[in-house]
Design a protein around this motif. Structure first.
Motif, short mmCIF file in Angstrom:
data_model
loop_
_atom_site.label_atom_id
_atom_site.label_comp_id
_atom_site.label_asym_id
_atom_site.label_seq_id
_atom_site.Cartn_x
_atom_site.Cartn_y
_atom_site.Cartn_z
N GLN A 144 -13.85 16.45 44.65
CA GLN A 144 -14.06 15.74 43.40
C GLN A 144 -13.20 16.26 42.25
OE1 GLN A 144 -15.26 13.22 45.05
NE2 GLN A 144 -16.91 12.77 43.64
N GLU A 145 -13.80 16.71 41.16
CA GLU A 145 -13.02 17.08 39.98
C GLU A 145 -12.10 18.28 40.24
OE1 GLU A 145 -15.20 19.51 36.72
OE2 GLU A 145 -16.65 18.07 37.50
N ASN A 146 -12.46 19.13 41.20
CA ASN A 146 -11.57 20.25 41.54
C ASN A 146 -10.27 19.75 42.18
OD1 ASN A 146 -13.30 22.26 40.61
ND2 ASN A 146 -14.43 22.32 42.53
N ALA A 147 -10.36 18.68 42.94
CA ALA A 147 -9.15 18.08 43.53
C ALA A 147 -8.27 17.48 42.43
CB ALA A 147 -9.55 16.99 44.53
N VAL A 148 -8.90 16.83 41.47
CA VAL A 148 -8.14 16.23 40.36
C VAL A 148 -7.47 17.33 39.54
CG1 VAL A 148 -8.30 14.80 38.29
CG2 VAL A 148 -9.75 14.31 40.28
#
Length: 429
Positions: free
Chosen positions: A103-107
């Protein structure tokens, strides 16, 4: 939908493993298609699964957006198994070196990579072009959908913002400059040395630019395609040879820099041993920037050869790091703001099906009431009476669901509905 990034880089895995997981440039499209097919097994729909692959000398990363049953952990595990299976590696051997970012860690990771914050050379600009190439290849292979397309478009916008509003690229020492510095430790004057570059890609062009500034005795480009090698050599007043000539020509060169897309070594131990013998053990400086490696690792054991890989250049490129810490903090702040903005967009996408269903239901109600009104008008009913009935019918139909939900709810649930309904219908309490 699970958005994630799974991969390894120069900080998590040695070059000996990175070269096993690297994707040749001409296989990226095929690999993207294979990843989507892998995710599409079972209940997931291939049409909605997305994938993109970034593979450079310092990293291999798979970005995905899929609907694998079991949530984000199952999606991460499936992605890691795909990388192992595709490269015929034991999963247990690969898994400890992988970072898995949901999720936001990938972004956040994608934003940092494109901005040069995750590179061996802090702030280096080449990675942005490499990521854009990866996205173009993924798009051509049908790997980009709503989520990855939006993420990468924002990634490039963030990278541009970081590079134009901060000094993240200031004072950086490139891999090419680091190679020159290492060569100067072996040879007092590069101007007295014969330099050979193997390959004709962007990295070789950068290295040739830096070495040419030192006015070497001769500069040669060895490439599989002679015409391309000649075009590059002409820029530096050098000459070109074919790769097939290397066994006979290698002994002439004091400095050798190699970076090709070959999946197998171009220079073996035996070739270098013969060259060193012909040179009467005069030292040879070799830099292998390719992943997979172009020069067999055993060459580094020879007494008269100084062999450096892409990982060996890591320490040299840290010069000026202290001067860039303020820029790093500023860049991280920009990235964090943009990550939260993207995640807000992701959250808004989750209600799209609900809104679509609500619109379809409302349209069905409207059409039913409109048809009823037309029938009444056709019978000769007074138009004011028909309009009154139409408005009351629409109101009753739209309020029926909320009224039933409020009537059937109890306790805290009823209190939440009572507080929510006025907001939904914009009424005053």
């Amino acid at each position: 939908m699970q958005l994630l990034a799974v991969g390894l880089n120069h900080t998590t895995a040695p070059v000996s493993l990175r070269e096993k997981v690297a994707f040749p440039a001409d296989q990226i499209g095929q690999a993207v298609a294979s990843a989507r097919a892998w995710f599409g097994r079972g209940a997931s729909s291939l049409a909605s699964d997305e994938a993109a692959i970034l593979s450079t000398c310092n990293r291999t990363e798979l970005y995905a957006a899929n609907h694998i049953p079991g949530g984000v952990e199952a999606a991460i595990d499936s992605t890691a198994h795909f990388l192992a299976q595709y490269h015929s590696l034991p999963y247990a051997e690969l898994r400890p070196y992988l970072y898995t970012l949901p999720q936001e860690n990938a972004v956040r990771h994608a934003f940092r990579v494109a901005s040069g914050l995750d590179s061996m050379v802090l702030g280096e600009p080449q990675i942005l072009g490499q990521m854009k190439d990866a996205v173009r290849q993924a798009e051509a292979a049908g790997g980009l959908g709503t989520y990855l397309h939006q993420m990468f478009q924002r990634t490039f916008a963030v990278a541009k913002e970081v590079r134009t509003t901060t000094e993240i690229g200031a004072h950086s020492v490139s891999m090419a400059a680091a190679a020159v510095r290492l060569a100067q430790r072996i040879f007092d004057k590069i101007s007295h040395q014969n330099v050979l570059f193997i390959g004709a890609g962007e990295m070789i062009e950068l290295c040739a630019t830096h070495f040419a500034a030192q006015n070497p005795k001769t500069l040669t480009i060895a490439n599989r395609t002679l015409e391309r090698g000649e075009a590059l050599a002409h820029r530096f007043n050098g000459h070109a040879i074919r790769l097939a000539e290397l066994p006979d020509q290698l002994a002439k060169y004091d400095i050798v820099v190699s970076c090709t897309a070959s999946s197998l070594p171009i220079i073996g131990l035996g070739m270098v041993e013969r060259a060193i013998k012909a040179r009467r053990h005069k030292p040879m400086f070799m830099v292998d920037i390719a992943v997979p490696r172009d020069i067999e690792s055993e060459v580094g054991r020879l007494d008269d050869v100084f062999l450096y890989t892409v990982d060996d250049l890591g320490a040299a490129v840290q010069t000026g790091l202290e001067n860039r810490q303020a820029a790093v903090a500023q860049a991280e702040a920009i990235i964090e703001t943009r990550v939260q903005s993207f995640m807000h967009w992701i959250d808004s996408r989750a209600v799209v099906p609900v809104i679509q269903e609500l619109r379809e239901t409302s349209e069905a109600v409207r059409m039913a009431e409109l048809e009823r009104a037309r029938k009444l008008l056709a019978k000769g009913e007074d138009i004011d009476i028909v309009l009154e009935a139409l408005s009351k019918g629409l109101t009753a139909k739209f309020l029926h669901g909320p009224q039933q939900a409020l009537h059937n709810a109890q306790g805290d649930e009823r209190a939440r509905l009572a507080a929510l309904l006025p907001q939904l219908f914009r009424t005053k309490r």
